[in-house]
Scaffold this motif. Structure first.
Motif, mmCIF file in Angstrom:
data_model
loop_
_atom_site.group_PDB
_atom_site.id
_atom_site.type_symbol
_atom_site.label_atom_id
_atom_site.label_comp_id
_atom_site.label_asym_id
_atom_site.label_seq_id
_atom_site.Cartn_x
_atom_site.Cartn_y
_atom_site.Cartn_z
ATOM 1 N N UNK A 1 4.289 2.372 -2.345
ATOM 2 C CA UNK A 1 3.304 2.558 -1.281
ATOM 3 C C UNK A 1 4.062 2.774 0.024
ATOM 4 N N UNK A 2 3.760 3.854 0.755
ATOM 5 C CA UNK A 2 4.452 4.084 2.028
ATOM 6 C C UNK A 2 4.258 2.910 2.989
ATOM 7 N N UNK A 3 5.332 2.481 3.616
ATOM 8 C CA UNK A 3 5.236 1.393 4.589
ATOM 9 C C UNK A 3 4.728 1.905 5.931
ATOM 10 N N UNK A 4 4.939 3.180 6.209
ATOM 11 C CA UNK A 4 4.474 3.768 7.467
ATOM 12 C C UNK A 4 3.096 4.379 7.285
ATOM 13 N N UNK B 1 10.956 6.001 -11.323
ATOM 14 C CA UNK B 1 10.229 6.933 -10.457
ATOM 15 C C UNK B 1 11.273 7.828 -9.810
ATOM 16 N N UNK B 2 11.071 9.147 -9.886
ATOM 17 C CA UNK B 2 12.022 10.098 -9.311
ATOM 18 C C UNK B 2 11.346 10.956 -8.243
ATOM 19 N N UNK B 3 12.163 11.665 -7.480
ATOM 20 C CA UNK B 3 11.635 12.581 -6.473
ATOM 21 C C UNK B 3 10.948 11.882 -5.324
ATOM 22 N N UNK B 4 11.509 10.790 -4.859
ATOM 23 C CA UNK B 4 10.879 9.958 -3.825
ATOM 24 C C UNK B 4 11.115 10.568 -2.442
ATOM 25 N N UNK B 5 10.042 10.852 -1.683
ATOM 26 C CA UNK B 5 10.203 11.386 -0.327
ATOM 27 C C UNK B 5 10.999 10.444 0.570
ATOM 28 N N UNK B 6 11.598 11.021 1.600
ATOM 29 C CA UNK B 6 12.432 10.260 2.531
ATOM 30 C C UNK B 6 11.557 9.472 3.501
ATOM 31 N N UNK B 7 11.121 8.307 3.080
ATOM 32 C CA UNK B 7 10.383 7.369 3.921
ATOM 33 C C UNK B 7 10.512 5.987 3.300
ATOM 34 N N UNK B 8 10.154 4.951 4.041
ATOM 35 C CA UNK B 8 10.255 3.588 3.532
ATOM 36 C C UNK B 8 9.038 3.258 2.674
ATOM 37 N N UNK B 9 9.292 2.578 1.551
ATOM 38 C CA UNK B 9 8.240 2.219 0.600
ATOM 39 C C UNK B 9 8.237 0.733 0.300
ATOM 40 N N UNK C 1 -4.861 1.450 -5.708
ATOM 41 C CA UNK C 1 -3.903 1.235 -4.631
ATOM 42 C C UNK C 1 -4.162 2.125 -3.417
ATOM 43 N N UNK C 2 -4.997 3.153 -3.539
ATOM 44 C CA UNK C 2 -5.322 3.975 -2.376
ATOM 45 C C UNK C 2 -6.110 3.196 -1.322
ATOM 46 N N UNK C 3 -6.584 1.992 -1.676
ATOM 47 C CA UNK C 3 -7.237 1.136 -0.683
ATOM 48 C C UNK C 3 -6.279 0.848 0.477
ATOM 49 N N UNK C 4 -4.978 0.872 0.206
ATOM 50 C CA UNK C 4 -3.987 0.590 1.243
ATOM 51 C C UNK C 4 -3.990 1.652 2.346
ATOM 52 N N UNK C 5 -4.556 2.828 2.081
ATOM 53 C CA UNK C 5 -4.580 3.882 3.101
ATOM 54 C C UNK C 5 -5.503 3.534 4.258
ATOM 55 N N UNK C 6 -6.493 2.686 4.022
ATOM 56 C CA UNK C 6 -7.431 2.340 5.091
ATOM 57 C C UNK C 6 -7.613 0.839 5.309
ATOM 58 N N UNK C 7 -7.080 0.002 4.431
ATOM 59 C CA UNK C 7 -7.248 -1.434 4.572
ATOM 60 C C UNK C 7 -5.882 -2.080 4.843
ATOM 61 N N UNK C 8 -5.558 -2.214 6.116
ATOM 62 C CA UNK C 8 -4.263 -2.761 6.515
ATOM 63 C C UNK C 8 -4.103 -4.213 6.065
ATOM 64 N N UNK D 1 -5.281 -5.636 3.347
ATOM 65 C CA UNK D 1 -4.923 -5.626 1.916
ATOM 66 C C UNK D 1 -3.463 -5.207 1.749
ATOM 67 N N UNK D 2 -3.051 -4.174 2.486
ATOM 68 C CA UNK D 2 -1.659 -3.740 2.400
ATOM 69 C C UNK D 2 -0.718 -4.874 2.794
ATOM 70 N N UNK D 3 -1.011 -5.549 3.902
ATOM 71 C CA UNK D 3 -0.147 -6.643 4.352
ATOM 72 C C UNK D 3 -0.109 -7.781 3.341
ATOM 73 N N UNK D 4 -1.235 -8.080 2.736
ATOM 74 C CA UNK D 4 -1.291 -9.170 1.764
ATOM 75 C C UNK D 4 -0.345 -8.923 0.592
ATOM 76 N N UNK D 5 -0.329 -7.707 0.091
ATOM 77 C CA UNK D 5 0.480 -7.402 -1.091
ATOM 78 C C UNK D 5 1.893 -6.941 -0.757
ATOM 79 N N UNK D 6 2.100 -6.353 0.410
ATOM 80 C CA UNK D 6 3.404 -5.756 0.698
ATOM 81 C C UNK D 6 4.405 -6.687 1.358
ATOM 82 N N UNK D 7 3.947 -7.754 1.996
ATOM 83 C CA UNK D 7 4.885 -8.654 2.678
ATOM 84 C C UNK D 7 5.943 -9.199 1.712
ATOM 85 N N UNK D 8 5.559 -9.698 0.532
ATOM 86 C CA UNK D 8 6.598 -10.192 -0.371
ATOM 87 C C UNK D 8 7.274 -9.085 -1.197
#
Length: 189
Positions: free
Chosen positions: A100-103, A124-132, A145-152, A154-161
């Motif tokens: 999931x993109x961090x930005x 997973x191959x062919x990863x774009x140059x950005x932080x994930x 997981x597309x919920x992360x595109x609009x629900x910050x 939810x993204x923070x809950x799962x991505x912090x660890x």
């Protein structure tokens, strides 16, 4: 075209030289994507006239002159591979692994996903140059997981660890701890 009152998809084939023409495009706000992409390729940039439109929609109106749409593709050799385990260290066969993109999480084509094999292994191959953020789920609904595109939240809950894959880097032998199915029952929230 994407707006509250309308959602419309316009498709056009690309010729062998990379050119395309899309006649009859009316006024509106548009998102641009290229599908399917060649193996290991991703969209590096989208410009409409002088505007960078990779992460912002293109606005077409009758007052502005028609501009050229340029889409630049590039290839990536960045790879993420490893094993998904549960909280006690056992492999999780069939786990959903999602980068999931961090930005900017607005573009669906920046999310990368795969399913772990019978031994919990993934690649997973062919990863774009950005932080994930690298996430693994025992069981989630397809594309939830597309919920992360609009629900910050939810993204923070799962991505912090979560582990991070830095821009364009390759990581060998990652060890991801799967988020248990009971934590995502009823959706990611």
């Amino acid at each position: 075209r994407n707006a509250l009152e309308i959602s419309q998809e316009l498709d056009v084939p690309i010729d062998a030289d990379g050119w395309f023409t899309m006649p009859g495009v009316g006024p509106g706000t548009y998102d641009v994507s290229v599908q399917p992409l060649p193996d290991r390729a991703y969209v590096r940039s989208i410009t409409y006239g002088s505007f960078d439109s990779l992460f912002t929609p293109i606005v077409i109106n009758n007052a502005a002159p028609v501009s050229r749409l340029n889409i630049d593709l590039t290839q990536s050799n960045a790879t993420a591979e490893g094993v998904v385990v549960d909280r006690v260290g056992r492999p999780v066969p069939g786990a959903n692994v999602v980068l999931v993109p961090r930005g900017n999480r607005r573009r669906a084509d920046r999310y990368l996903a795969t399913i772990a094999d019978a031994g919990g292994n993934f690649r997973v191959t062919g990863i774009p140059a950005m932080d994930y953020a690298l996430l693994a789920f025992e069981d989630i609904e397809p594309q939830a997981y597309f919920v992360f595109s609009y629900d910050t939240a939810a993204f923070n809950r799962y991505s912090v660890p979560a582990q991070t894959l830095s821009s364009g880097a390759s990581n060998a032998q990652l060890r991801l701890v799967a988020i248990p199915a009971e934590e995502t029952a009823g959706g990611i929230h």
